[in-house]
Design a protein around this motif. Structure first.
Motif, PDB file in Angstrom:
ATOM      1  N   CYS A 105       0.835  -1.203   0.000  1.00  0.00           N
ATOM      2  CA  CYS A 105       0.000   0.000   0.000  1.00  0.00           C
ATOM      3  C   CYS A 105       0.871   1.256   0.000  1.00  0.00           C
ATOM      4  O   CYS A 105       1.861   1.331   0.734  1.00  0.00           O
ATOM      5  N   PHE A 106       0.472   2.247  -0.800  1.00  0.00           N
ATOM      6  CA  PHE A 106       1.246   3.471  -0.961  1.00  0.00           C
ATOM      7  C   PHE A 106       0.340   4.680  -0.742  1.00  0.00           C
ATOM      8  O   PHE A 106      -0.705   4.810  -1.394  1.00  0.00           O
ATOM      9  N   GLY A 107       0.742   5.541   0.180  1.00  0.00           N
ATOM     10  CA  GLY A 107      -0.035   6.746   0.464  1.00  0.00           C
ATOM     11  C   GLY A 107       0.879   7.870   0.901  1.00  0.00           C
ATOM     12  O   GLY A 107       2.089   7.858   0.643  1.00  0.00           O
TER      13      GLY A 107
ATOM     14  N   LEU B 130       8.163  11.234  12.486  1.00  0.00           N
ATOM     15  CA  LEU B 130       8.406   9.811  12.285  1.00  0.00           C
ATOM     16  C   LEU B 130       7.912   8.990  13.466  1.00  0.00           C
ATOM     17  O   LEU B 130       7.552   7.833  13.315  1.00  0.00           O
ATOM     18  N   GLY B 131       7.883   9.605  14.652  1.00  0.00           N
ATOM     19  CA  GLY B 131       7.418   8.901  15.831  1.00  0.00           C
ATOM     20  C   GLY B 131       5.932   8.604  15.820  1.00  0.00           C
ATOM     21  O   GLY B 131       5.447   7.826  16.645  1.00  0.00           O
ATOM     22  N   SER B 132       5.192   9.209  14.901  1.00  0.00           N
ATOM     23  CA  SER B 132       3.744   8.990  14.839  1.00  0.00           C
ATOM     24  C   SER B 132       3.388   7.692  14.126  1.00  0.00           C
ATOM     25  O   SER B 132       2.232   7.270  14.151  1.00  0.00           O
ATOM     26  N   PHE B 133       4.361   7.050  13.497  1.00  0.00           N
ATOM     27  CA  PHE B 133       4.101   5.804  12.778  1.00  0.00           C
ATOM     28  C   PHE B 133       4.597   4.641  13.634  1.00  0.00           C
ATOM     29  O   PHE B 133       5.800   4.391  13.717  1.00  0.00           O
ATOM     30  N   VAL B 134       3.675   3.945  14.279  1.00  0.00           N
ATOM     31  CA  VAL B 134       4.064   2.913  15.247  1.00  0.00           C
ATOM     32  C   VAL B 134       3.963   1.499  14.682  1.00  0.00           C
ATOM     33  O   VAL B 134       4.620   0.590  15.188  1.00  0.00           O
ATOM     34  N   ASP B 135       3.142   1.286  13.663  1.00  0.00           N
ATOM     35  CA  ASP B 135       3.017  -0.050  13.091  1.00  0.00           C
ATOM     36  C   ASP B 135       4.314  -0.400  12.355  1.00  0.00           C
ATOM     37  O   ASP B 135       4.788   0.379  11.528  1.00  0.00           O
ATOM     38  N   PRO B 136       4.910  -1.566  12.640  1.00  0.00           N
ATOM     39  CA  PRO B 136       6.205  -1.908  12.030  1.00  0.00           C
ATOM     40  C   PRO B 136       6.153  -2.075  10.517  1.00  0.00           C
ATOM     41  O   PRO B 136       7.199  -2.059   9.860  1.00  0.00           O
ATOM     42  N   ARG B 137       4.952  -2.209   9.946  1.00  0.00           N
ATOM     43  CA  ARG B 137       4.854  -2.352   8.491  1.00  0.00           C
ATOM     44  C   ARG B 137       4.947  -1.015   7.774  1.00  0.00           C
ATOM     45  O   ARG B 137       5.121  -0.982   6.549  1.00  0.00           O
ATOM     46  N   ILE B 138       4.826   0.091   8.503  1.00  0.00           N
ATOM     47  CA  ILE B 138       4.832   1.415   7.881  1.00  0.00           C
ATOM     48  C   ILE B 138       6.262   1.839   7.569  1.00  0.00           C
ATOM     49  O   ILE B 138       7.149   1.769   8.423  1.00  0.00           O
ATOM     50  N   VAL B 139       6.484   2.270   6.327  1.00  0.00           N
ATOM     51  CA  VAL B 139       7.788   2.750   5.876  1.00  0.00           C
ATOM     52  C   VAL B 139       7.636   4.219   5.475  1.00  0.00           C
ATOM     53  O   VAL B 139       7.193   4.518   4.367  1.00  0.00           O
ATOM     54  N   PRO B 140       7.963   5.168   6.366  1.00  0.00           N
ATOM     55  CA  PRO B 140       7.866   6.592   6.011  1.00  0.00           C
ATOM     56  C   PRO B 140       9.086   6.999   5.182  1.00  0.00           C
ATOM     57  O   PRO B 140      10.221   6.833   5.631  1.00  0.00           O
ATOM     58  N   THR B 141       8.862   7.508   3.975  1.00  0.00           N
ATOM     59  CA  THR B 141       9.971   7.835   3.083  1.00  0.00           C
ATOM     60  C   THR B 141       9.970   9.315   2.716  1.00  0.00           C
ATOM     61  O   THR B 141       8.921   9.905   2.490  1.00  0.00           O
ATOM     62  N   ARG B 142      11.171   9.868   2.642  1.00  0.00           N
ATOM     63  CA  ARG B 142      11.335  11.289   2.324  1.00  0.00           C
ATOM     64  C   ARG B 142      11.339  11.538   0.815  1.00  0.00           C
ATOM     65  O   ARG B 142      11.155  12.670   0.373  1.00  0.00           O
ATOM     66  N   SER B 143      11.591  10.522   0.047  1.00  0.00           N
ATOM     67  CA  SER B 143      11.562  10.618  -1.413  1.00  0.00           C
ATOM     68  C   SER B 143      11.376   9.217  -1.975  1.00  0.00           C
ATOM     69  O   SER B 143      11.542   8.212  -1.271  1.00  0.00           O
ATOM     70  N   TYR B 144      11.074   9.138  -3.276  1.00  0.00           N
ATOM     71  CA  TYR B 144      10.825   7.833  -3.870  1.00  0.00           C
ATOM     72  C   TYR B 144      12.099   7.034  -4.100  1.00  0.00           C
ATOM     73  O   TYR B 144      12.022   5.832  -4.383  1.00  0.00           O
ATOM     74  N   VAL B 145      13.267   7.647  -3.955  1.00  0.00           N
ATOM     75  CA  VAL B 145      14.477   6.829  -4.017  1.00  0.00           C
ATOM     76  C   VAL B 145      14.576   5.957  -2.771  1.00  0.00           C
ATOM     77  O   VAL B 145      15.051   4.819  -2.833  1.00  0.00           O
ATOM     78  N   GLN B 146      14.094   6.454  -1.625  1.00  0.00           N
ATOM     79  CA  GLN B 146      14.057   5.619  -0.427  1.00  0.00           C
ATOM     80  C   GLN B 146      13.041   4.489  -0.590  1.00  0.00           C
ATOM     81  O   GLN B 146      13.309   3.341  -0.222  1.00  0.00           O
ATOM     82  N   THR B 147      11.888   4.806  -1.135  1.00  0.00           N
ATOM     83  CA  THR B 147      10.891   3.773  -1.410  1.00  0.00           C
ATOM     84  C   THR B 147      11.484   2.692  -2.311  1.00  0.00           C
ATOM     85  O   THR B 147      11.325   1.493  -2.060  1.00  0.00           O
ATOM     86  N   ALA B 148      12.178   3.123  -3.370  1.00  0.00           N
ATOM     87  CA  ALA B 148      12.762   2.179  -4.318  1.00  0.00           C
ATOM     88  C   ALA B 148      13.828   1.304  -3.660  1.00  0.00           C
ATOM     89  O   ALA B 148      13.916   0.104  -3.942  1.00  0.00           O
TER      90      ALA B 148
ATOM     91  N   ARG C 169      -7.957 -12.709   7.566  1.00  0.00           N
ATOM     92  CA  ARG C 169      -6.574 -12.711   7.091  1.00  0.00           C
ATOM     93  C   ARG C 169      -6.192 -11.289   6.717  1.00  0.00           C
ATOM     94  O   ARG C 169      -6.873 -10.656   5.911  1.00  0.00           O
ATOM     95  N   ASP C 170      -5.123 -10.806   7.299  1.00  0.00           N
ATOM     96  CA  ASP C 170      -4.622  -9.467   6.998  1.00  0.00           C
ATOM     97  C   ASP C 170      -3.726  -9.549   5.768  1.00  0.00           C
ATOM     98  O   ASP C 170      -2.668 -10.179   5.804  1.00  0.00           O
ATOM     99  N   PRO C 171      -4.125  -8.912   4.637  1.00  0.00           N
ATOM    100  CA  PRO C 171      -3.322  -9.009   3.414  1.00  0.00           C
ATOM    101  C   PRO C 171      -2.213  -7.961   3.323  1.00  0.00           C
ATOM    102  O   PRO C 171      -1.372  -8.028   2.419  1.00  0.00           O
ATOM    103  N   VAL C 172      -2.196  -6.980   4.236  1.00  0.00           N
ATOM    104  CA  VAL C 172      -1.299  -5.833   4.110  1.00  0.00           C
ATOM    105  C   VAL C 172       0.104  -6.209   4.585  1.00  0.00           C
ATOM    106  O   VAL C 172       0.337  -6.433   5.770  1.00  0.00           O
ATOM    107  N   GLU C 173       1.052  -6.294   3.653  1.00  0.00           N
ATOM    108  CA  GLU C 173       2.430  -6.632   4.009  1.00  0.00           C
ATOM    109  C   GLU C 173       3.243  -5.396   4.365  1.00  0.00           C
ATOM    110  O   GLU C 173       4.004  -5.405   5.330  1.00  0.00           O
ATOM    111  N   ARG C 174       3.112  -4.331   3.580  1.00  0.00           N
ATOM    112  CA  ARG C 174       3.918  -3.146   3.824  1.00  0.00           C
ATOM    113  C   ARG C 174       3.118  -1.899   3.441  1.00  0.00           C
ATOM    114  O   ARG C 174       2.311  -1.927   2.506  1.00  0.00           O
ATOM    115  N   ILE C 175       3.339  -0.816   4.166  1.00  0.00           N
ATOM    116  CA  ILE C 175       2.641   0.451   3.950  1.00  0.00           C
ATOM    117  C   ILE C 175       3.701   1.536   3.744  1.00  0.00           C
ATOM    118  O   ILE C 175       4.436   1.875   4.675  1.00  0.00           O
ATOM    119  N   PHE C 176       3.799   2.055   2.545  1.00  0.00           N
ATOM    120  CA  PHE C 176       4.761   3.111   2.241  1.00  0.00           C
ATOM    121  C   PHE C 176       4.058   4.464   2.319  1.00  0.00           C
ATOM    122  O   PHE C 176       3.044   4.685   1.651  1.00  0.00           O
TER     123      PHE C 176
END
Length: 309
Positions: free
Chosen positions: A145-147, A216-234, A200-207
């Protein structure tokens, strides 16, 4: 709500499904004001600004890391009104991004109906769209998931996973009321949850693209990946085996062309290592010139295989 799903996946499909927001995640849209809505009929696709690196990541994910295109299922859920559909689809065509389904929110209908409190409220709307796709798509699929941090996307995706995992009835309704979802939408969501299959939870990762710069401290679920740019996402997706090294180099090149200084790109790559756990040896695909590196892709252990960082 206006939605589509133009692809029938086999019931036993267990591969990835890509779920993307559009506004502030792919396109720099401005539709939440009267002026923005009135301008929609006069907008041209060529004038829509994409978030740097987003189209390159989308194309690469859709293709997959292997030699042949995987055509990974891709669904968009947008807070934009249906009047933007032609413009959005034309912009995606120019970017070489195709998809299997897309959902739009009836913003103009809300304005004309004087339901102004629902204009910017996204939780109930997006959960309705996502649960509907969950019912339609194979139960064994794995969702990436990407948001962004503008419209509570992290909250929405985490709650989606909880609902799929078994959050139901009165407990679900209570959670939705805490999040200020309107009553008619709560009834819809509770009914949709009853149509889900076995928990069944299908969500593996949340970008989450940090458009607003949320803490950054507001994201507590370990699946959440907060990225500053799409090079980090990549880079994270490369480590997961979802992108090829050449795709990361393409994303980095796009950011350079869009004006990101080399020093900033290097800082984002280093942050991906120190904060997101990306292996240091993978950073070179973001900071070194792409020429001469593509041929080395096969030398990276596990390239093309899926794994968690």
């Amino acid at each position: 709500m206006q939605r589509s799903n133009e692809r029938q996946l086999p019931p036993d499909y267990v591969g990835d499904v890509l779920i993307w927001d559009i506004d502030k995640t792919y396109l720099d849209t401005r539709f939440s004001t009267w002026r923005g809505l009135l301008a929609i009929p006069f907008e041209f696709a060529i004038d829509k600004r994409t978030i740097p690196g987003a189209p390159a990541v989308l194309r690469a994910l859709r293709r997959g890391p292997g030699e042949e295109s995987a055509i990974t299922p891709l669904y968009f859920v947008s807070g934009s009104p249906p009047q933007m559909r032609a413009v959005v689809e034309r912009r995606m065509g120019l970017d070489g991004v195709d998809f299997d389904g897309i959902t739009f929110k009836d913003q103009l209908g809300l304005l004309l109906g004087r339901r102004l409190n629902e204009l910017r409220a996204q939780i109930g709307y997006k959960l309705t769209a996502l649960l509907t796709y969950r019912i339609e798509l194979p139960a064994g699929s794995c969702w990436l998931c990407f948001g962004d941090d503008v419209e509570q996307d992290a909250t929405i995706f985490v709650l989606l996973g909880e609902i799929c995992a078994g959050l139901r009835q009165a407990e679900l309704a209570a959670r939705l009321r805490q999040l200020k979802v309107v009553e008619w939408n709560i009834e819809t969501l509770v009914a949709l949850a009853e149509r889900l299959g076995p928990p069944r939870d299908p969500v593996e990762r949340i970008f989450i693209h940090l458009e607003r710069g949320a803490s950054l401290g507001s994201f507590v679920d370990p699946r959440i990946v907060p990225t500053r740019s799409y090079v980090q996402t990549a880079l994270v997706l490369l480590q997961m085996g979802r992108l090829s090294p050449a795709a990361v180099a393409t994303v980095a090149r796009d950011l350079r062309l869009r004006g990101m200084p080399e020093a900033t790109l290097e800082a984002h790559a280093e942050d991906a290592h120190s904060r997101l756990g990306v292996a240091r040896e993978l950073l070179r695909w973001a900071v070194a010139p792409a020429a001469g590196l593509v041929g080395e892709a096969a030398a990276i252990p596990g390239n093309g295989k899926k794994s968690s960082p």
